[in-house]
Design an enzyme around this catalytic site. Structure first.
Site, mmCIF file in Angstrom:
data_model
loop_
_atom_site.group_PDB
_atom_site.id
_atom_site.type_symbol
_atom_site.label_atom_id
_atom_site.label_comp_id
_atom_site.label_asym_id
_atom_site.label_seq_id
_atom_site.Cartn_x
_atom_site.Cartn_y
_atom_site.Cartn_z
ATOM 1 N N LYS A 44 0.830 -1.211 0.000
ATOM 2 C CA LYS A 44 0.000 0.000 0.000
ATOM 3 C C LYS A 44 0.863 1.258 0.000
ATOM 4 C CE LYS A 44 -2.224 -1.241 3.790
ATOM 5 N NZ LYS A 44 -3.152 -1.159 4.937
ATOM 6 N N LYS A 46 3.020 1.983 2.435
ATOM 7 C CA LYS A 46 3.166 2.414 3.826
ATOM 8 C C LYS A 46 4.289 1.626 4.496
ATOM 9 C CE LYS A 46 -0.611 2.792 6.318
ATOM 10 N NZ LYS A 46 -1.908 2.491 6.951
#
Length: 155
Positions: A44, A46
């Site tokens: 993602k 992250k």
């Protein structure tokens, strides 16, 4: 018996996370929490400060959490709902509408987030610290994890 399910990264555990878990635990008899793995977060875009194992241990040590499962993909939610007999799927209201398609297998609800605190804001503040301070904070988080595990063993 009502089973509640939620998912989150739970990085840099803060009062907003605790309040969410307390609210979720109050919505049913059993609370299952999916904690995002480091690999899923990387996909993602992250990066967590705290490792998956430590985040899962912290969440699992909180009163009211009955089971922690790894969140490895977006697509696992429906299978998790069926596998764990989930009656109520709950996410923060920043996800409102994103999981409505699951309403054919359980109730879907979105709760307001705790205002004034977020892991993203904490990370922004941490960026101003030098690397030595960050290492000290990671060591402190490790100690906190061990204390919470010990506390859970006592209860």
């Amino acid at each position: 018996m009502t089973t509640v399910l939620t998912y989150g990264t739970f990085d840099l555990f803060h009062i907003g996370h605790l309040r969410l878990i307390e609210r979720l635990a109050g919505l049913g008899d059993r609370l299952v929490v999916g904690v995002s793995t480091d690999e899923f977060n990387a996909g993602k875009g992250k990066k967590s400060v705290v490792s998956y194992d430590d985040r899962a241990a912290i969440v699992g040590a909180i009163k009211g959490v009955d089971l922690v499962i790894p969140e490895r993909s977006w697509d696992q939610k429906r299978a998790d709902i069926v596998e764990h007999g989930v009656d109520l799927f709950v996410m923060g209201d920043d996800w409102a509408g994103k999981f409505d398609e699951l309403s054919d297998v359980c109730e879907v609800r979105y709760l307001p987030r705790t205002s004034g605190v977020s892991s993203t804001e904490i990370k922004e503040m941490l960026r101003t610290l030098d690397p030595a301070h960050i290492e000290e904070m990671q060591a402190a988080l490790g100690t906190l994890t061990r204390l919470l595990e010990h506390y859970r063993d006592l209860t």
